[in-house]
Design an enzyme around this catalytic site. Structure first.
Site, short mmCIF file in Angstrom:
data_model
loop_
_atom_site.label_atom_id
_atom_site.label_comp_id
_atom_site.label_asym_id
_atom_site.label_seq_id
_atom_site.Cartn_x
_atom_site.Cartn_y
_atom_site.Cartn_z
N SER A 145 63.49 -19.95 -78.63
CA SER A 145 62.78 -19.83 -79.85
C SER A 145 61.33 -19.16 -80.00
O SER A 145 61.05 -19.09 -81.01
CB SER A 145 62.91 -21.30 -80.47
OG SER A 145 64.06 -21.80 -80.66
N GLU B 74 20.93 -2.75 -26.25
CA GLU B 74 21.55 -1.45 -26.15
C GLU B 74 20.57 -0.42 -25.89
O GLU B 74 21.09 0.84 -24.81
CB GLU B 74 22.28 -1.19 -27.34
CG GLU B 74 23.51 -2.07 -27.49
CD GLU B 74 24.65 -1.98 -26.61
OE1 GLU B 74 24.90 -1.14 -26.35
OE2 GLU B 74 25.26 -3.09 -26.36
#
Length: 811
Positions: free
Chosen positions: A468, A86
């Protein structure tokens, strides 16, 4: 000479004109330029990461995949690769590359088209952070001016770091560290030179040059970058040649999740979204949960194994889907099946496959990766008795053709010989949630068979009748109200017209048998429904609701009728487990919590949980409010002494009543409906089964002093589990499988007898004190003020002023 003078004057005028033009553009644009100083405090969109308490990654949430790195953690080899690709003069120029810009202008003049643009890394930073991507001269001028300003404000390493962490690199990856994870499943420091060059080539054309979408274009760009690195003297010729020969190995990788804990991660995501809004997805939070890595994996395996075991008891339901060969269809069925198969997820380790051919002792298969294989008759098919109802199965098949036809989608797992075994995804679902009873920390949570199958979290969202499993809270409220474990209640039929139930109600015990006068201890141990109803009738529904509200249950929409005794009020497994945590910790209310600590992007703690924590040595004073949040200053102070920073959990059950109910729930394990848990060979575990009408819901909740766990099994559509399925057969085995490991580091120790509790001999038939010569007498715990006063032989067992003459067995 006149012509020469003309050229000189023209050049001078042109120079002045250019300077005036530049000055004019600067004066026009500069007032509108953004403040580059904001780059020092730039907030990159970084996903939220969720960890276990040991630091294992279990979730990542965010629109952009990003893992920012500081400059000093970026490999030098990659820095050079990116410069070669770049901007090789990045560390020399002052934001703009005059030669690059001149080259770009000459390309535009000579070709009439925009070429490379001559952008430096600094100019790209200006564009990425402040400008749009439109290709106009005005944007270019802004880019140049901003680049110059950025160079004035920041040093080169800061600028490079901004570029490295922001640039888009395809497949939702932003920044090169994230791209390394996405394409190679590794950090950028772990990659080869060729892979560095490949990544450095992506910014020019992210969609075309990334190594997954465009491997050939990416390879070409990679090799060019390696050549540039050679020209610039960054690498040797041998390294360059090695780059040219290295194959492209990239493939898409998800977040590097340590293991699957999707339900816990999703709970954390929702909690963070509630706390921080949409910023939770982008602000780079690191969230540490209370989840144990080991126990979370174990919980998932235990739940899946339990559901598979249940499923095998009820028969084979046949192919998951059928994709038959259509007459006259000229398309290749294998290709059609392969396309469909690629969209079928793996669920709980079960691989999808399509039957392609039926043979005498096997079937041919197409697997999801496109390969072919076989399933042998003896590997599951011969035992695949067809499901008829939840209570019946058909006859075993005689040949593969009885089960399958070409185009059937089935499930497979590997057996011990690594051969394919027939499997199926259970239709039943389940949940497991495990807490630390001393502070409510969620140790593990699994909300179903698989997150891939259903994202509905049954541990927190499924509201089911506990049956229960709720009874211990009724009996605890009764003990606090003055009943004893030896109180006698008649186990006899009940027929009543209850306005709130809008019908004649005839509840029954399991099996339809009635046992007459029964002690409360034995009634809870054996889960006698009729005793529970009569107990609630004597206690009063209002008294029960007030008690369980104090215990921490949500009673806002609880109907005050006698069916509460049988656990008809729907609750989530997490709510049930939280109630059992109160039983396990000695009677203190705690609140479940999952998020222990939140750190920001800079790894500074911004939140620290302060859960209500049991403190048995503290003065028992009521506490208002609940868990608290610490400020930054408080977090730092709390680090010195975490224990002192925690608010004390309030006592909500009387200590002696808690001790007695705990002893009864230990009897459930040794002599009652939870006897399967004896396989753990521990004396300190207690718990209770739960089964609702149908049976439709199967529960088991149990604990010792260190871990409390609730398991639930049922169908999402509320169909029955089968007449032989109970809490002790469907839910308890899952609990055992999990707790066998969860309790490994927890010492097996009995609770000390609290002051004011006595252990005396009673007549098991009457609940009264036993005579001195009674041979069938048993010991029972009582609060001192509730000890029965008269023995069965008429002998006085204690005066009205105290219990000094009582026989005590304190241990």
């Amino acid at each position: 000479m006149s012509f020469l003078h003309f050229l000189v004057r023209s050049a001078i005028l042109g120079l002045f004109g250019a300077l005036w033009l530049i000055a004019g553009v600067y004066l026009y644009l500069s007032p509108n330029l953004p403040d580059v100083e904001t780059l020092r405090d730039v907030k990159l969109q970084t996903p939220m990461r969720v960890y276990t308490r040991e630091g294992d990654l279990i979730g990542q949430f965010g629109e952009q995949k990003r893992s920012p790195l500081p400059y000093d953690e970026i490999p030098d080899q990659f820095v050079k690769a990116l410069l070669a690709a770049e901007d090789d003069s990045f560390f020399q120029h002052r934001g703009i590359d005059i030669m690059g810009l001149a080259r770009a202008v000459s390309e535009l003049v000579l070709t009439g088209q925009k070429g490379s643009g001559g952008s430096t890394l600094t100019m790209q930073v200006a564009r990425n952070y402040f400008l749009s991507l439109e290709r106009t001269f005005m944007r270019k001028f802004n880019e140049i001016l901003l680049a110059i300003e950025i160079e004035r404000a920041l040093d080169k390493t800061e600028i490079f770091e901004l570029y490295f962490n922001r640039v888009f690199l395809g497949h939702r990856a932003y920044g090169f560290e994230a791209a390394a994870q996405v394409y190679y499943g590794k950090g950028i420091a772990e990659l080869s030179l060729a892979q560095h060059a490949m990544l450095a080539g992506i910014p020019k054309a992210p969609s075309r040059n990334n190594p997954v979408s465009g491997p050939e274009a990416g390879r070409e760009r990679r090799n060019w970058i390696a050549g540039r690195m050679l020209e610039l003297g960054y690498i040797t010729r041998e390294a360059y040649q090695q780059v040219l020969t290295e194959p492209v190995t990239a493939e898409l990788h998800g977040a590097q999740i340590s293991f699957a804990a999707h339900y816990a991660a999703e709970m954390t995501r929702q909690a963070m979204l509630d706390r921080y809004g949409m910023g939770a997805y982008n602000d780079g939070y690191h969230v540490y949960t209370t989840i144990s890595s080991e126990l979370q994996q174990l919980a998932k395996e235990a739940l899946i194994n339990g559901l598979l075991t249940y499923d095998r008891r009820h028969g084979y339901r046949g192919p998951e889907q059928r994709w038959p060969i259509k007459e006259g269809d000229a398309t290749d069925p294998i290709a059609r099946w392969g396309d469909k198969l690629a969209k079928i997820p793996v669920i709980a380790g079960q691989q999808p496959a399509v039957v392609t051919d039926i043979l005498e002792d096997r079937v041919s298969l197409l697997l999801s990766d496109g390969s072919s294989d076989e399933l042998l008759w003896e590997n599951g098919m011969s035992e695949a008795r067809p499901y008829i109802t939840e209570n019946s199965r058909g006859q075993p098949p005689e040949a593969p053709a009885d089960l399958f036809q070409p185009g059937d989608l089935i499930r497979l797992v590997r057996n011990e010989q690594q051969l394919w075994q027939l499997a199926q995804v259970p239709a039943a679902q389940g949940a497991l949630v495990s807490l630390n009873p001393d502070n409510g920390a969620i140790i593990s949570v699994v909300g179903g068979m698989g997150f891939e199958l259903s994202k509905f979290n049954r541990a927190t969202q499924a509201m089911r009748q506990p049956g229960s499993n709720f009874k211990p809270f009724l009996y605890a409220a009764a003990l606090e109200a003055g009943f004893t474990a030896a109180s006698i209640i008649n186990d006899a039929p009940v027929v009543m017209e209850d306005r709130s139930l809008e019908d004649i109600w005839r509840p029954e015990n399991d099996g339809g048998v009635f046992h007459g006068p029964t002690r409360l201890r034995w009634a809870l141990t054996k889960s006698r429904n009729l005793v529970s109803i009569r107990l609630l009738q004597q206690l009063g529904t209002g008294e029960l609701i007030r008690a369980i509200d104090r215990y921490g249950f949500d009673t806002a929409d609880m109907s005050p009728d006698l069916s509460l005794a049988l656990g008809t009020h729907a609750m989530s497994p997490l709510e049930v487990a939280t109630g059992y945590a109160m039983l396990a910790n000695g009677g203190f209310r705690v609140e479940p919590y999952l998020i222990d600590r939140v750190e920001n992007l800079d790894r500074q703690a911004i939140y620290q949980a302060r859960p209500l924590t049991v403190c048995r040595d503290c003065d028992e004073k009521p506490v208002t409010g609940g868990a608290q949040e610490l400020s930054m200053e408080e977090i730092l102070a709390a680090d010195n002494d975490r224990d002192e920073a925690m608010p004390a959990a309030p006592r909500v059950m009387e200590e002696r009543a808690n001790f007695i109910i705990n002893s009864i729930l230990q009897d459930v394990i040794t002599r009652g409906t939870g006897r399967r848990a004896l396989v753990l060979e521990r004396k300190d575990v207690a718990g209770k089964t739960g089964t609702t009408n149908g049976p439709m819901d199967a529960w088991f909740s149990g604990y010792n002093r260190d871990v409390v766990t609730t398991t639930w099994v049922g169908f999402d559509n509320y169909t029955p589990l089968g007449r032989r399925e109970f809490g002790g057969t469907a839910a308890l085995p899952i609990w055992i499988d999990y707790m066998r490991t969860a309790l490994e580091n927890s010492p097996d120790q009995q609770r000390p007898l609290p002051p004011g509790v006595v252990n005396v001999r009673i007549d098991p038939d009457t609940g009264m004190l036993a005579g001195s010569r009674q041979k069938n007498a048993i010991f029972e715990y009582f609060r001192e003020e509730n000890v029965p006063r008269q023995g069965t032989d008429g002998a006085e067992a204690g005066g009205s002023q105290g219990t000094g003459d009582l026989v005590r067995d304190i241990f």
